[in-house]
Enzyme design. Sequence first.
Site, PDB file in Angstrom:
ATOM      1  N   SER A  77       0.856  -1.186   0.000  1.00 40.42           N
ATOM      2  CA  SER A  77       0.000   0.000   0.000  1.00 40.42           C
ATOM      3  C   SER A  77       0.891   1.235   0.000  1.00 40.42           C
ATOM      4  CB  SER A  77      -0.968  -0.034   1.169  1.00 40.42           C
ATOM      5  OG  SER A  77      -0.267   0.171   2.349  1.00 40.42           O
TER       6      SER A  77
ATOM      7  N   LYS B 157      -6.697   8.922  -6.943  1.00 38.65           N
ATOM      8  CA  LYS B 157      -6.775   7.723  -6.105  1.00 38.65           C
ATOM      9  C   LYS B 157      -8.239   7.281  -6.109  1.00 38.65           C
ATOM     10  CE  LYS B 157      -4.998   6.032  -1.714  1.00 38.65           C
ATOM     11  NZ  LYS B 157      -6.141   5.218  -1.309  1.00 38.65           N
TER      12      LYS B 157
ATOM     13  N   ARG C  20      -6.546  -8.142  -3.089  1.00 38.50           N
ATOM     14  CA  ARG C  20      -5.311  -7.790  -2.416  1.00 38.50           C
ATOM     15  C   ARG C  20      -5.044  -8.685  -1.207  1.00 38.50           C
ATOM     16  NH1 ARG C  20      -2.049  -3.343  -0.005  1.00 38.50           N
ATOM     17  NH2 ARG C  20      -2.760  -3.692   2.111  1.00 38.50           N
TER      18      ARG C  20
ATOM     19  N   CYS D 264     -44.239   3.028  19.922  1.00 33.32           N
ATOM     20  CA  CYS D 264     -44.229   3.928  18.776  1.00 33.32           C
ATOM     21  C   CYS D 264     -44.391   5.370  19.265  1.00 33.32           C
ATOM     22  CB  CYS D 264     -45.356   3.571  17.800  1.00 33.32           C
ATOM     23  SG  CYS D 264     -45.488   4.719  16.429  1.00 33.32           S
TER      24      CYS D 264
ATOM     25  N   CYS E 167     -47.965   6.657  17.974  1.00 34.41           N
ATOM     26  CA  CYS E 167     -49.275   6.120  18.347  1.00 34.41           C
ATOM     27  C   CYS E 167     -49.232   5.295  19.620  1.00 34.41           C
ATOM     28  CB  CYS E 167     -49.861   5.291  17.203  1.00 34.41           C
ATOM     29  SG  CYS E 167     -49.019   3.720  16.955  1.00 34.41           S
TER      30      CYS E 167
ATOM     31  N   CYS F 152     -51.946   4.044  12.938  1.00 38.26           N
ATOM     32  CA  CYS F 152     -50.775   4.895  13.186  1.00 38.26           C
ATOM     33  C   CYS F 152     -50.693   5.990  12.111  1.00 38.26           C
ATOM     34  CB  CYS F 152     -49.514   4.026  13.188  1.00 38.26           C
ATOM     35  SG  CYS F 152     -48.011   4.954  13.468  1.00 38.26           S
TER      36      CYS F 152
HETATM   37  S1  IVH Z   1      -0.537   2.675  -6.869  1.00 40.43           S
HETATM   38  C1  IVH Z   1       2.815   0.225  -4.392  1.00 40.43           C
HETATM   39  N1  IVH Z   1      -2.376   4.170  -7.927  1.00 40.43           N
HETATM   40  O1  IVH Z   1      -4.718   2.936  -3.029  1.00 40.43           O
HETATM   41  C2  IVH Z   1       1.414   0.712  -4.344  1.00 40.43           C
HETATM   42  N2  IVH Z   1      -2.966   2.918  -5.995  1.00 40.43           N
HETATM   43  O2  IVH Z   1      -2.976   3.035  -0.514  1.00 40.43           O
HETATM   44  C3  IVH Z   1       0.823   0.849  -5.689  1.00 40.43           C
HETATM   45  N3  IVH Z   1      -5.317   3.180  -5.311  1.00 40.43           N
HETATM   46  O3  IVH Z   1      -3.854  -0.422  -2.601  1.00 40.43           O
HETATM   47  C4  IVH Z   1      -0.519   1.455  -5.657  1.00 40.43           C
HETATM   48  N4  IVH Z   1      -5.900   4.542  -6.930  1.00 40.43           N
HETATM   49  O4  IVH Z   1      -6.001   0.133  -3.826  1.00 40.43           O
HETATM   50  C5  IVH Z   1      -2.084   3.317  -6.933  1.00 40.43           C
HETATM   51  N5  IVH Z   1      -3.921   5.534  -9.029  1.00 40.43           N
HETATM   52  C6  IVH Z   1      -3.632   4.679  -8.038  1.00 40.43           C
HETATM   53  C7  IVH Z   1      -4.582   4.267  -7.094  1.00 40.43           C
HETATM   54  C8  IVH Z   1      -4.206   3.399  -6.066  1.00 40.43           C
HETATM   55  C9  IVH Z   1      -6.320   3.878  -5.858  1.00 40.43           C
HETATM   56  C10 IVH Z   1      -5.444   2.358  -4.076  1.00 40.43           C
HETATM   57  C11 IVH Z   1      -4.935   0.964  -4.223  1.00 40.43           C
HETATM   58  C12 IVH Z   1      -3.831   0.818  -3.228  1.00 40.43           C
HETATM   59  C13 IVH Z   1      -4.112   1.917  -2.282  1.00 40.43           C
HETATM   60  C14 IVH Z   1      -2.793   2.384  -1.707  1.00 40.43           C
END
Ligand code: IVH
Length: 666
Positions: free
Chosen positions: A83, A116, A137, A406, A409, A430
């Site tokens: 992540s 994102k 994931r 209620c 009523c 009611c």
């Molecule tokens: S890149 C090495 N790009 O955000 C990590 N992630 O917090 C590569 N996500 O698990 C992730 N849009 O589910 C990437 N344009 C984007 C994204 C994105 C949403 C999510 C994804 C990831 C999480 C990371």
Amino acid sequence: MSAEQARVQIQELSKKLHYYNKRYYMDNVSEITDYEFDMLLKELIELENAYPQFRDANSPSQRVGGTISKEFPTVRHKYRMLSLGNTYSEQEIQEFDARVKKILGHNDFEYFCELKFDGVAVSISYENGLLTRGVTRGDGSKGDDITPNIKTIRSLPLVLNPAPEFDFEVRGEVFLTKEDFKTLNDKKEDLGEDLYANARNTASGSLKMQNSAEVARRKLSCYLYSFISESAPFKTQEEAILGLKKLGFPISPTFKKCTGIENVINYINYWETKRYELDVETDGIVIKVNEFQLQDELGYTAKIPRWAIAYKYKTENVITRLNNVTYQIGRTGAVTPVAELEPVLLAGTTVKRASLHNANEISRLNLHQGDYVFVEKGGEIIPKVTGVDYSQRKTDTLPIEYPNNCPECGTPLVRIEGEANHYCPNYKKCAPQIKGRIQHFINRNAMNIDSIGEQTVKQLYESGLVISPADLYDLTYDQVITLEGFKDLSTKKLLQGLIDSTAQPFHIVLFALGIRHVGKTVAEKLAEHFKNIDNLVNATEEQFIEVPEIGERIAKSVKEFFEKNTNLNEVDRLKKAGLQFEKIEEELSGNQLDGKTFVISGVFTTFGREELKEVIKKHGGKVVSSISSKLNFLLAGENMGPAKLEKATSLGIRIINETEFKEMIK
Ligand code: IVH
């Protein structure tokens, strides 16, 4: 047909369907209508059923699902799914930039910025140009193999043609578009069911469903943002994204390559509000060092890459005082607690009330009178109370007690096993239930009696003149004129509205009766099948279940409704008042719409959706599902999706409403 002929035919159909799908999702072009597409698909499915030996794992028929997975096998990711580090401030972005520059020892590089997307992360493998596996994931090392469900995502290629020379994995986010989420909820509302709270959880739940045919019906979408492969055909994130797009993968067009962190910050600021106009939920942006070579140099900490970071937009959240908790009783008797708040500005609107969902939620929050509460507007439809600032609580305040009776009523509330809601069982007396039923009956999408508004319903009820829809039709001029605010003209108008409503077709009347779980679509199906009310009243539960798409729950509810004498009596009176209790088979046809194409969006007053499609067909027109420059008309009903409207406007498509449509087929 010989087996060999079948094999060839299956191959040809598959090839065609893959091609049309790609044209539709990549180039936004419908070379054939949805109907024609469905017919080809149907032919393919039938052939595959007759000759299962020729069914391919990546056949276009996988889009409609059909696989039942008892459980999803856990599989190890070939490359870990990491992540990102999160930041919430410009300063942290500056710090990230400084860190990157320091490690690299220069500032000769670019950033690649993406939105994102707020959905569910998945990793999808392609071997020899074929989609072979889709995995969630999970914990980052191991996830669930949900391949059959992934294959239902229409925008995702099952077969790459020509097959690239390398095998690879793509990663991205699976989500429901705002429009598809709304459609799903509209259907739920139609059925009188609880709504899905937000798109993300619904997408996540959908991906884990065992029946892939049901997943297909949810219409999941996806955007990809990562490419991983042992052979390295791309040198930068930009090349990878453009390369994926070229291969036919769904890529959001919102990315931008930025030189210098100032431009990254401009990108962040630009999308902060602009993102609300997109059809996908987003919760921030992702900043990546563009060049893969530099990404490798920067490497990873234990959990996250040093070459990327997420900037999250703040979910706006405010603290305000809880003035009171009130309880709303719906027409079905369901009780919903509502937080009455000291008005407060939140994400551009003033919020005075927020949902508290049910009794469990009140005890979870341990709410007290006069508490200061956190209110949030996330992806959810209604603002919600997310927490309590206990530090501001005075010592002598009393806890909020969920009522046993209620509040309207006084009848003891009941709780149906397995349901979170309480119900008031006083169906007959009611007040909010009675008013709710009358209101539902006259609503625009039901009998459409617009000469009676909410205030009038209240007056009619309080004066004792109307306690059920049938009473409306007994109203006389002398009675109505005595109501406050009514004069000669408004009285005549009200009565005329009632007379006009008697022309509403049977399925609308059936819907207006307010039978639990009988939405407009179900009412249409029932009317179509049973033709008149007597057949319906006399039908057994088994006979209801024989109707396509009518399940046990609806069957039971309809049966129960017509077992009550009050309801039978009501139907009888409505019949005498002249309402339609029989389906009129009118032969609507003509050639007024010859060769014209239509996209239907939203809800309509006189027509059900299926009926509308039928009417268009019978007049020589065609219904298609996507808006392209070739489209002739967008037929717009109530609550149509903003994305469709925008697209049609930008392409200069003629947008018509129901009245204009009716004129066209006159
Ligand atoms: S890149 C090495 N790009 O955000 C990590 N992630 O917090 C590569 N996500 O698990 C992730 N849009 O589910 C990437 N344009 C984007 C994204 C994105 C949403 C999510 C994804 C990831 C999480 C990371």
